[in-house]
Every structure is written in C-alpha cells, then in structure tokens.
Design an enzyme around this catalytic site. Structure first.
Site, PDB file in Angstrom:
ATOM      1  N   ASN A 208       0.853  -1.195   0.000  1.00  2.00           N
ATOM      2  CA  ASN A 208       0.000   0.000   0.000  1.00  2.00           C
ATOM      3  C   ASN A 208       0.887   1.242   0.000  1.00  2.00           C
ATOM      4  O   ASN A 208       2.108   1.128   0.000  1.00  2.00           O
ATOM      5  CB  ASN A 208      -0.936  -0.031   1.208  1.00  2.00           C
ATOM      6  CG  ASN A 208      -0.162  -0.128   2.506  1.00  2.00           C
ATOM      7  OD1 ASN A 208       0.570   0.777   2.876  1.00  2.00           O
ATOM      8  ND2 ASN A 208      -0.279  -1.268   3.177  1.00  2.00           N
ATOM      9  N   ASP A 279      -4.037  -6.877   5.263  1.00  8.08           N
ATOM     10  CA  ASP A 279      -4.948  -7.788   5.959  1.00  8.08           C
ATOM     11  C   ASP A 279      -4.861  -9.214   5.409  1.00  8.08           C
ATOM     12  O   ASP A 279      -5.140 -10.163   6.116  1.00  8.08           O
ATOM     13  CB  ASP A 279      -6.393  -7.287   5.822  1.00  8.08           C
ATOM     14  CG  ASP A 279      -6.594  -5.977   6.563  1.00  8.08           C
ATOM     15  OD1 ASP A 279      -6.017  -5.836   7.653  1.00  8.08           O
ATOM     16  OD2 ASP A 279      -7.293  -5.097   6.051  1.00  8.08           O
ATOM     17  N   LYS A 289       7.707 -16.729 -11.576  1.00  4.13           N
ATOM     18  CA  LYS A 289       6.744 -15.682 -11.935  1.00  4.13           C
ATOM     19  C   LYS A 289       5.482 -16.308 -12.534  1.00  4.13           C
ATOM     20  O   LYS A 289       5.580 -17.151 -13.426  1.00  4.13           O
ATOM     21  CB  LYS A 289       7.407 -14.744 -12.948  1.00  4.13           C
ATOM     22  CG  LYS A 289       6.551 -13.568 -13.299  1.00  4.13           C
ATOM     23  CD  LYS A 289       7.174 -12.722 -14.386  1.00  4.13           C
ATOM     24  CE  LYS A 289       6.132 -11.770 -14.923  1.00  4.13           C
ATOM     25  NZ  LYS A 289       6.355 -11.378 -16.284  1.00  4.13           N
ATOM     26  N   PRO A 309      -2.239 -12.170  10.553  1.00  2.00           N
ATOM     27  CA  PRO A 309      -2.520 -11.885  11.968  1.00  2.00           C
ATOM     28  C   PRO A 309      -2.753 -10.384  12.144  1.00  2.00           C
ATOM     29  O   PRO A 309      -2.180  -9.579  11.406  1.00  2.00           O
ATOM     30  CB  PRO A 309      -1.225 -12.315  12.680  1.00  2.00           C
ATOM     31  CG  PRO A 309      -0.187 -12.393  11.617  1.00  2.00           C
ATOM     32  CD  PRO A 309      -0.884 -12.665  10.329  1.00  2.00           C
ATOM     33  N   ASP A 310      -3.586 -10.028  13.094  1.00  2.00           N
ATOM     34  CA  ASP A 310      -3.788  -8.607  13.399  1.00  2.00           C
ATOM     35  C   ASP A 310      -2.819  -8.241  14.529  1.00  2.00           C
ATOM     36  O   ASP A 310      -3.009  -8.627  15.685  1.00  2.00           O
ATOM     37  CB  ASP A 310      -5.249  -8.343  13.801  1.00  2.00           C
ATOM     38  CG  ASP A 310      -5.526  -6.852  13.838  1.00  2.00           C
ATOM     39  OD1 ASP A 310      -4.870  -6.133  14.620  1.00  2.00           O
ATOM     40  OD2 ASP A 310      -6.357  -6.386  13.046  1.00  2.00           O
ATOM     41  N   PHE A 327      -3.871   2.993  14.782  1.00  2.00           N
ATOM     42  CA  PHE A 327      -4.172   4.041  13.815  1.00  2.00           C
ATOM     43  C   PHE A 327      -5.333   3.589  12.936  1.00  2.00           C
ATOM     44  O   PHE A 327      -5.538   2.388  12.743  1.00  2.00           O
ATOM     45  CB  PHE A 327      -2.943   4.335  12.938  1.00  2.00           C
ATOM     46  CG  PHE A 327      -2.090   5.445  13.479  1.00  2.00           C
ATOM     47  CD1 PHE A 327      -1.418   5.295  14.681  1.00  2.00           C
ATOM     48  CD2 PHE A 327      -1.976   6.637  12.788  1.00  2.00           C
ATOM     49  CE1 PHE A 327      -0.644   6.319  15.203  1.00  2.00           C
ATOM     50  CE2 PHE A 327      -1.199   7.681  13.297  1.00  2.00           C
ATOM     51  CZ  PHE A 327      -0.532   7.525  14.498  1.00  2.00           C
ATOM     52  N   LYS A 344     -12.975   0.333  15.831  1.00  2.00           N
ATOM     53  CA  LYS A 344     -11.656  -0.336  15.813  1.00  2.00           C
ATOM     54  C   LYS A 344     -11.033  -0.374  17.202  1.00  2.00           C
ATOM     55  O   LYS A 344     -10.388  -1.346  17.595  1.00  2.00           O
ATOM     56  CB  LYS A 344     -10.710   0.399  14.854  1.00  2.00           C
ATOM     57  CG  LYS A 344     -10.777  -0.192  13.468  1.00  2.00           C
ATOM     58  CD  LYS A 344      -9.959   0.542  12.452  1.00  2.00           C
ATOM     59  CE  LYS A 344     -10.538   0.176  11.081  1.00  2.00           C
ATOM     60  NZ  LYS A 344     -10.057   0.930   9.988  1.00  2.00           N
ATOM     61  N   LYS A 348     -10.217  -3.946  18.656  1.00  2.00           N
ATOM     62  CA  LYS A 348      -8.801  -4.298  18.703  1.00  2.00           C
ATOM     63  C   LYS A 348      -8.197  -4.138  20.108  1.00  2.00           C
ATOM     64  O   LYS A 348      -6.979  -4.217  20.264  1.00  2.00           O
ATOM     65  CB  LYS A 348      -8.030  -3.471  17.676  1.00  2.00           C
ATOM     66  CG  LYS A 348      -8.555  -3.700  16.252  1.00  2.00           C
ATOM     67  CD  LYS A 348      -7.585  -3.274  15.192  1.00  2.00           C
ATOM     68  CE  LYS A 348      -8.128  -3.614  13.817  1.00  2.00           C
ATOM     69  NZ  LYS A 348      -7.103  -3.841  12.830  1.00  2.00           N
TER      70      LYS A 348
HETATM   71  N1  CTP Z   1      -3.464  -3.606  12.063  1.00  2.00           N
HETATM   72  C1  CTP Z   1      -2.643  -4.615  12.493  1.00  2.00           C
HETATM   73  N2  CTP Z   1      -2.614  -5.789  11.837  1.00  2.00           N
HETATM   74  C2  CTP Z   1      -3.395  -6.009  10.756  1.00  2.00           C
HETATM   75  C3  CTP Z   1      -4.240  -4.978  10.307  1.00  2.00           C
HETATM   76  C4  CTP Z   1      -4.252  -3.778  10.982  1.00  2.00           C
HETATM   77  O1  CTP Z   1      -1.938  -4.431  13.479  1.00  2.00           O
HETATM   78  N3  CTP Z   1      -3.350  -7.158  10.136  1.00  2.00           N
HETATM   79  C5  CTP Z   1      -3.482  -2.346  12.834  1.00  2.00           C
HETATM   80  C6  CTP Z   1      -2.879  -1.165  12.112  1.00  2.00           C
HETATM   81  O2  CTP Z   1      -1.491  -1.046  12.398  1.00  2.00           O
HETATM   82  C7  CTP Z   1      -3.672  -0.009  12.690  1.00  2.00           C
HETATM   83  C8  CTP Z   1      -5.021  -0.615  13.028  1.00  2.00           C
HETATM   84  O3  CTP Z   1      -4.822  -2.014  13.091  1.00  2.00           O
HETATM   85  O4  CTP Z   1      -3.114   0.435  13.911  1.00  2.00           O
HETATM   86  C9  CTP Z   1      -6.107  -0.330  12.052  1.00  2.00           C
HETATM   87  O5  CTP Z   1      -5.751  -0.805  10.777  1.00  2.00           O
HETATM   88  P1  CTP Z   1      -6.856  -0.898   9.634  1.00  2.00           P
HETATM   89  O6  CTP Z   1      -6.234  -1.442   8.398  1.00  2.00           O
HETATM   90  O7  CTP Z   1      -7.524   0.434   9.533  1.00  2.00           O
HETATM   91  O8  CTP Z   1      -7.853  -1.927  10.310  1.00  2.00           O
HETATM   92  P2  CTP Z   1      -8.668  -3.103   9.721  1.00  2.00           P
HETATM   93  O9  CTP Z   1      -9.067  -3.962  10.868  1.00  2.00           O
HETATM   94  O10 CTP Z   1      -7.905  -3.753   8.624  1.00  2.00           O
HETATM   95  O11 CTP Z   1      -9.973  -2.387   9.182  1.00  2.00           O
HETATM   96  P3  CTP Z   1     -10.436  -2.016   7.689  1.00  2.00           P
HETATM   97  O12 CTP Z   1     -11.614  -2.901   7.473  1.00  2.00           O
HETATM   98  O13 CTP Z   1     -10.822  -0.576   7.798  1.00  2.00           O
HETATM   99  O14 CTP Z   1      -9.290  -2.287   6.770  1.00  2.00           O
END
Ligand code: CTP
Length: 407
Positions: A208, A279, A289, A309-310, A327, A344, A348
């Site tokens: 991104n 994500d 390739k 993983p989040d 963020f 969020k 989270k």
């Molecule tokens: N984040 C993370 N790990 C992921 C995705 C997100 O730690 N796999 C953290 C980001 O670093 C940020 C926060 O979660 O601090 C929000 O990220 P965002 O992409 O906005 O959240 P998502 O849950 O992916 O929501 P969206 O549906 O808006 O993409």
C-alpha cells in the site's frame, strides 16, 4: 525548535571538521544562537571566519586574546551555554575531557562546563576501538555526557569501520529534540511503521502507499521525550532517527513475529501500531513468476487469499498489555471517521485510536488527527507529522501516568 538556546560548538582537529560548518548552519536555522570554539588544529582544516559568517558571532580560538564577552571566555561560555556540542570530537579532546585536562580554550571550557555536553566522535576505527578510547568514553558517559556515533563506513584514511562522524543533519535533528520535555523518561516504546509487502511470486506482491513518515516521526518524538524506542519498519526509504533501534521486516507475519518477540523479551510500556498492515496474503508464494494465463485460464485471478494476523489486536489482548495505540487511516471525515475509529478501538482492544483521512495524510508532511477512545475524542491539527506525534505521545503519557510501571 531551538529558539533562545545557546549552543557552543567546539570544533577539534579532524578531517570531518568541514561537516561542522553544516551543523552550525542547521542549528542556526532551528533558531539556536551558536558560538564556535576552534582548537588550533581545527583551524588547520576550517577557518574561524567560516564559522563567523555562518553564526554571525565571533569564533574563538584562544584564551589569550581580547574576547567580546569578557576576559575569561571559558568561564563566560560555561556559564551561558545551554549545551556544548563537540563536533568532530577527536580521541585527543575525549581523553582530555575524561581526565579534566585544561590546556587550551576548548578543553578548559569542557573542564569548566555546567551544561550538558554531546560528543560526536570522528577518528580512525582502530583509535576508536582502542582500550584507552573506550575507557575515556565510558568515563565521560558516567559523567552524563552523550555520544552520537561514530558510525561504520569508509574513512578518509581508506580504512573501513566504526569511526566516521555522524552526519550533521542527524546531529541537528537529535539536538532539536534534546530540550523536549521528558514525558516518557525511562519508558520503553515499541512502534510499527510503514507498509507491509506480501509476495505473490518473485517479482510481484501486494502492498500500500504508506510512506512510514508518521511512524518514524513518532519514533523520533518518543526518543526526544526520553523513551527507549524500538521501531519495527516495513519496506520504506527512510533512515531511522539516531538512538532508535530499528528492526526491518517485509511481511505482516514478519512484523507480527518481531513485535511478539520484543514483547516476550522484556517489559514494554507503550505500543503504537502505525503500520499499514496488509490484511491478506496469497496462500502460497509461487516459486516462479506467474504467467498471465495457464492454458487459457488467468493465473492471478486464481490466487487464494489467507488472512494475516492482526498485530494490534494481538498486542491489545496480551496478558498485562502495554498502553496500546492503533491508527485508522480511512477515507472518511467528521462523525463517520470517529465512528470507524471507535469501532476499531473496541474491536482491537486499543487504549485509543489515532484516526485520520488517508487522502490528506498519505505521503504528505502534515496530518490532521482525531484521538478516539471508547468514550472520548480529541482533535489536533492540521500540523506537521512531528507535531502530531508529540501530541499523540502527550495523550499516551497521560494514560501511562495512571498505571504502574511494567517490571
Ligand atoms: N493492524 C494490524 N494488523 C493487521 C491490520 C491492521 O496491526 N493485520 C493495525 C494497524 O497497524 C492499525 C489498526 O490495526 O493500527 C487499524 O488498521 P486498519 O487497516 O484500519 O484496520 P482493519 O481492521 O484492517 O480495518 P479495515 O476494514 O478498515 O481495513
């Protein structure tokens, strides 16, 4: 940032002395009043006139000549300096300062100093590694002196190793934060920054547009606030602030593993997840390739996606978690932005979420942020990313003050 600060720049005799001219210029640009003191040997490399032109003040080389501030420049400068910067600092001046030897204006001023002192060493790598130099540096550190560098690299003499002087821009940046309030003194802070890159095959991947600038600004501001900072950075083209420990990662899983390892390894007071973590990732990375079509079927369209993983949630749900800040870069504003951030924050397990409109913040120098907690909201900006970082850390420090320290 250095408005009203009086900095005495001691220049000693090394080839890197020419870079101190740039340091003087940058400190002046930040608002400091700079007075240069050159040793006799420094004046062989650069002239006092250069510093006089850059600082607009007389450059001093000796005690034994009439001085505009009074008859005792070492005492005058010791009394009036907010900071003494020794750049370049040779093995000789470091040894003299460590032993209190006072045999020229520079060393006499160091012996008489009342202000903090920063040494920016530059010397041959063998001289830096010599036991005597190490003993002297250690003695000065115990006295409270700060050392910046030296950094490894190619030296003027042709040798390679730790001995190169730190660049003026990095030194000036460090000094700009030197006088910041130490609201995070003694705290350990872990920050993620930048994008992640999820490989599809050896030449393609998904990522991104995050530049990493807000995360790096937070690392700098946290260091300035007195914290011990570790920065887990995705692929970005930024250099880490001086005295910030950097761990480079590429994918979300690497970022998650690095964060978990850091948290398992010792106490952490504050975690800030600024990174734009992907994500999803392709279920498998192709060894070769991928062709556009395989027997007429579009190959890329067949990719299977697996959830990453989040990182933030995994920190927020740890037993005894640090203050955890996330963020939310959205394409929304006003009440909608706040609503996304609050959802969020709860989902989270974050202490608060810093929300912004990604369309304005991406790759920009400025930001406009909302600090959204489960039932609170504060708006800040538009301001530079560094100013936003300071505000975020003030909010974090307020939360930290209410908690016992992590053991
Ligand atoms: N984040 C993370 N790990 C992921 C995705 C997100 O730690 N796999 C953290 C980001 O670093 C940020 C926060 O979660 O601090 C929000 O990220 P965002 O992409 O906005 O959240 P998502 O849950 O992916 O929501 P969206 O549906 O808006 O993409």
């Amino acid at each position: 940032m250095l408005q009203g600060k009086r900095i005495t720049l001691i220049v000693t005799g090394g080839i890197a002395a020419f870079k101190s001219c740039e340091a003087a210029r940058l400190l002046m640009k930040s608002g400091a009043e700079v007075t240069a003191v050159l040793t006799e040997h420094a004046a062989e490399f650069v002239t006092p006139l250069t510093f006089e032109a850059l600082t607009g003040r007389p450059a001093l080389t000796t005690e034994w000549r009439k001085h505009p501030g009074g008859p005792m420049p070492h005492i005058d400068l010791a009394r009036t300096s907010d900071l003494i910067l020794v750049m370049p600092a040779t093995a000789n001046i470091i040894a003299k300062a460590a032993h209190g030897i006072a045999d020229n204006l520079a060393s006499t001023l160091l012996a008489a100093r009342r202000s903090p002192v920063i040494f920016v060493p530059a010397m041959n790598e063998a001289m830096w590694k010599a036991p005597a130099a190490a003993r002297n540096v250690e003695a000065l550190r115990l006295d409270g002196a700060v050392f910046l560098g030296p950094v490894p690299g190619l030296q003027a003499c042709g040798d390679k190793g730790p001995g190169r002087m730190m660049e003026p821009r990095e030194v000036a940046e460090f000094i700009e934060g030197f006088f910041a309030p130490k609201v995070l003194a003694g705290r350990r802070v872990l920050i993620t920054a930048g994008p992640t890159y999820e490989a599809i095959d050896p030449v393609r991947g998904i990522t991104n547009r995050s530049s990493g600038r807000q995360g790096f600004a937070l690392a700098r501001a946290a260091r300035d606030a007195g914290a011990e900072v570790t920065l887990v950075a995705g692929p970005v083209s930024l250099s880490a602030p001086v005295n910030v420990r950097r761990i480079d990662v590429v994918s979300a899983r690497e970022m998650d593993a690095a964060v978990q390892e850091e948290l398992d390894g010792g106490p952490c007071d504050l975690f800030i997840g600024v990174a734009a973590v992907a994500d999803w990732r392709p279920g498998a990375v192709a060894e070769r390739k991928l062709k556009k079509t395989v027997m007429g079927v579009p190959a890329l369209a067949d990719l299977i996606w697996v959830e990453n993983p989040d990182v933030l949630t995994r920190v927020g749900t740890r037993p005894n978690p640090p203050v955890t800040i996330g963020f939310a870069a959205e394409t929304a504003e006003g009440a909608m932005l706040t609503a996304f951030a609050r959802e969020k924050c709860v989902r989270k397990h974050a202490s608060f979420i810093v929300a912004n409109d990604a369309r304005r913040a991406l790759n920009a120098d400025t930001n406009e942020i909302r600090i959204v907690g489960p039932d609170s909201e504060r708006v800040f900006g538009p301001a530079t990313k560094l100013e936003c970082a300071r505000f975020i850390l003030e909010c974090a420090a307020e939360l930290l003050a209410k908690r016992p320290r992590q053991a």
